[in-house]
Design an enzyme around this catalytic site. Structure first.
Site, short mmCIF file in Angstrom:
data_model
loop_
_atom_site.label_atom_id
_atom_site.label_comp_id
_atom_site.label_asym_id
_atom_site.label_seq_id
_atom_site.Cartn_x
_atom_site.Cartn_y
_atom_site.Cartn_z
N HIS A 1 1.31 8.22 7.43
CA HIS A 1 2.54 7.56 7.91
C HIS A 1 3.67 8.55 8.17
CE1 HIS A 1 0.71 3.84 6.04
NE2 HIS A 1 0.86 3.53 7.31
N HIS B 1 1.51 6.92 2.83
CA HIS B 1 0.74 8.15 2.66
C HIS B 1 1.04 9.16 3.77
CE1 HIS B 1 -2.05 6.85 5.79
NE2 HIS B 1 -1.99 5.66 5.23
N LYS C 1 0.88 -1.18 0.00
CA LYS C 1 0.00 0.00 0.00
C LYS C 1 0.91 1.22 0.00
CE LYS C 1 -3.75 -2.06 2.65
NZ LYS C 1 -4.46 -1.96 3.93
N1 ARG Z 1 0.83 -0.85 10.02
C1 ARG Z 1 -0.03 -0.11 10.89
C2 ARG Z 1 -0.79 0.96 10.11
O1 ARG Z 1 -0.35 1.39 9.06
C3 ARG Z 1 0.69 0.56 12.03
C4 ARG Z 1 1.45 -0.37 12.97
C5 ARG Z 1 1.78 0.28 14.28
N2 ARG Z 1 2.55 -0.56 15.15
C6 ARG Z 1 2.05 -1.58 15.82
N3 ARG Z 1 2.88 -2.31 16.55
N4 ARG Z 1 0.78 -1.90 15.81
O2 ARG Z 1 -1.84 1.39 10.54
#
Ligand code: ARG
Length: 567
Positions: free
Chosen positions: A131, A128, A125
């Protein structure tokens, strides 16, 4: 000389109270009219059985004035201390010269480890704007803890496992082809991913097929895994390009897939601790008693979920790093997710549950019409970086067309402006993307801070010196004007601000202090003629300029900005 210590010592002697019971109560009044330091006597009233105002008066008469104090004054229950200005300036400057790069550092965190989980985009993905916030806040916290002497482990918990890959494989097989993916990378992957969702609304069989592919991935099917790996590599290439431009590195890229072989044991453990119940075929931890919806551990088809992976990751990290804190930087909308699984860790009996800290942040909205009109598409991080750099380039062309290394400087300033703006407010506040504001060289912005640094560099260049050692004798005690004293004051407060930023996990405290240093310096610069001054005074002023230069640079580095020497 530690002024707070010196004052505490004097109060302790006069009152016969242990210095340790005094030290923590010495205040720095917000209002300069109330002295540089103040000691409130309220707390002594009980012990001394007298009115606090009376205690203040009596103590003030008995206190032996430390050499650096010019005046002691009693206002109600406060004893106010005024520090001798030239002693203060001399003290700060001498200290900065002595400590050099270590001036803002401390060793308060020595021997302790902080884990920071940040950025963590999802494979296949696009990266964006949402992030971006996690990335820059996490990176700033990383540097801030580092400056305090902690051992910091930065983890990019990549979203590299889960149903989206099953969907992507189906989509690729139906509507994708190798050439298009190779040509358009993530853009093509996200195109077919969006298409999957559109089609799946009409045809639910697609979802079953996607789940089938995820099961194949989990079982180690070669075709499934090689497609997964291909998508992974394509994404990482793009993410790394952005990280390089932001100047960000991670110590670990152990994402969700890293826990595939570790989750079964964790699920067993949750079951053995009698926490698992069945609900409509799924395995959950019931959290009704804590006013939360259940935490999902296993789907009805046995598949693991986002919380399962986070629980496994936390246990793994504790065993691996023995952390003092494990910090998760994500958007506010994941609050419930973290509250739920933090609770599960607690219910599993782990006493370190309270070391897990969710550091949430607000939304980014796009004020700039140009960006928000791209309907249906996620705004790509790279487009934004490019736009800011391009606008910066135009400003440079206009203001300083003969500047050397224009492209490199436009990159440092354009990207810095975005980072700085993101870190300028308490993280929970929403950010409106407004390039006009971010790039305003006269506002409280990254370019303003970088420009102030470049100005300090230019003064030093013109004076034909480089560092303190080139200055010969420095006698900063010759300096006692308000503007100079104020510069030293804000410099002196910097370490305390860094500590406060870590305590609250709020980088904006550092960002705003950089602006305080810049403002104090610009006033100092306007009021003191550096080039026309002579001898020891000139040297002392240049030493202040160097101290400012080094501290702005160090501050910018903390929050993730470069500090070009000319702009
Ligand atoms: N990949 C997730 C997202 O884009 C964020 C992960 C954050 N870290 C975690 N340990 N849950 O929403």
């Amino acid at each position: 000389m530690d002024f707070i210590y010196g004052i505490s010592e004097a109060v302790s002697k006069a009152s016969d109270i242990d210095i340790n019971d005094i030290k923590d109560y010495v205040e720095i009044p917000a209002n300069k009219e109330m002295g540089d330091y103040a000691f409130p006597c309220f707390r002594l009233a009980k012990v001394m059985k007298k009115a606090p105002q009376l205690i203040a008066k009596e103590l003030a008469e008995k206190i032996e004035k430390p050499y650096f104090v010019s005046k002691i004054e009693v206002v109600n229950a406060y004893i106010n201390f005024y520090v001798d200005k030239s002693i203060f300036v001399n003290n700060v400057i001498t200290n900065i010269i002595k400590k050099g790069d270590n001036f803002i550092k401390s060793d308060i965190g020595k021997g302790k480890t902080i884990v920071i989980d940040y950025s963590s985009p999802n494979i296949a993905k696009p990266f964006h704007v949402g992030h971006l916030r996690s990335t820059v806040i996490g990176n700033a916290l990383y540097n801030i803890y580092n400056a305090l002497g902690y051992n910091v482990v930065g983890i990019n918990h990549l979203g590299d496992w889960g149903t989206q890959f099953g969907k992507l494989i189906v989509a690729y097989k139906m509507w994708g082809n190798k050439e298009a993916v190779e040509r358009d990378d993530i853009k093509e992957l996200s195109r077919i991913y969006v298409k999957f969702h559109e089609e799946a609304e009409k045809n639910t069989a697609l979802d079953d097929e996607a789940r089938g592919w995820l099961v194949k991935m989990q079982e180690g099917d070669e075709e499934a895994l090689s497609l997964w790996k291909w998508f992974y590599d394509i994404s990482m290439k793009e993410f790394n390009r952005i990280y390089d431009r932001l100047g960000i590195k991670f110590d670990s890229y152990a994402g969700e897939s890293f826990y595939n072989d570790k989750m079964a044991a964790v699920v067993d453990e949750i079951r053995e601790k009698n926490l698992l119940t069945e609900s409509r075929g799924a395995q959950i931890v019931d959290l009704e008693r804590y006013n939360m919806p259940p935490c999902l551990i296993l789907r009805s088809d046995g598949g693991t979920l986002y919380p399962t992976r986070d629980i496994s990751a936390a246990i793994y990290r504790m065993n691996t790093y023995n952390f003092e804190k494990c910090i998760y930087v994500t958007a506010l909308d994941q609050n419930l997710h973290f509250a739920q699984w933090f609770k599960v860790i607690e219910l599993m009996g782990y006493d370190w549950a309270d070391r897990l800290i969710h550091v949430p942040f607000g939304l980014v909205s796009l004020g700039d019409g140009k960006l928000s009109t791209r309907k249906g598409h996620v705004v790509l991080m790279e487009d934004i970086l490019n736009m800011s750099v391009e606008k910066t380039k135009n400003i440079i062309e206009e203001k300083n067309p003969n500047l050397e290394n224009k492209d490199k400087i436009a990159e440092d300033v354009g990207i810095g402006a975005i980072i700085f703006d993101d870190l300028y407010n308490s993280r929970i506040k929403n950010v409106v993307f407004d390039m006009e504001r971010m790039l305003n060289f006269d506002g409280e912005t990254g370019p303003y801070a970088q420009y102030t640094h470049a100005r300090a560099c230019s003064i030093i260049r013109k004076a034909n010196v480089k560092d303190y050692s080139d200055l010969g004798s420095i006698d900063a005690s010759l300096i006692s004007d308000d503007a100079s004293v104020n510069v030293c004051k804000v410099l002196n407060e910097f370490t305390g601000k860094i500590q406060e930023a870590a305590d609250k996990n709020e980088p904006y405290i550092v960002t705003r202090h950089i602006i305080e240093i810049c403002k104090a310096f610009n006033k100092f610069y306007n009021e003191n003629n550096i080039m026309n001054s002579e001898g020891a005074v000139r040297n002392a002023r240049l030493a202040i300029v160097m101290a400012v230069r080094d501290n702005i640079k160090a501050g910018l580095k903390l929050i993730g900005l470069k500090a070009p020497e000319a702009m």
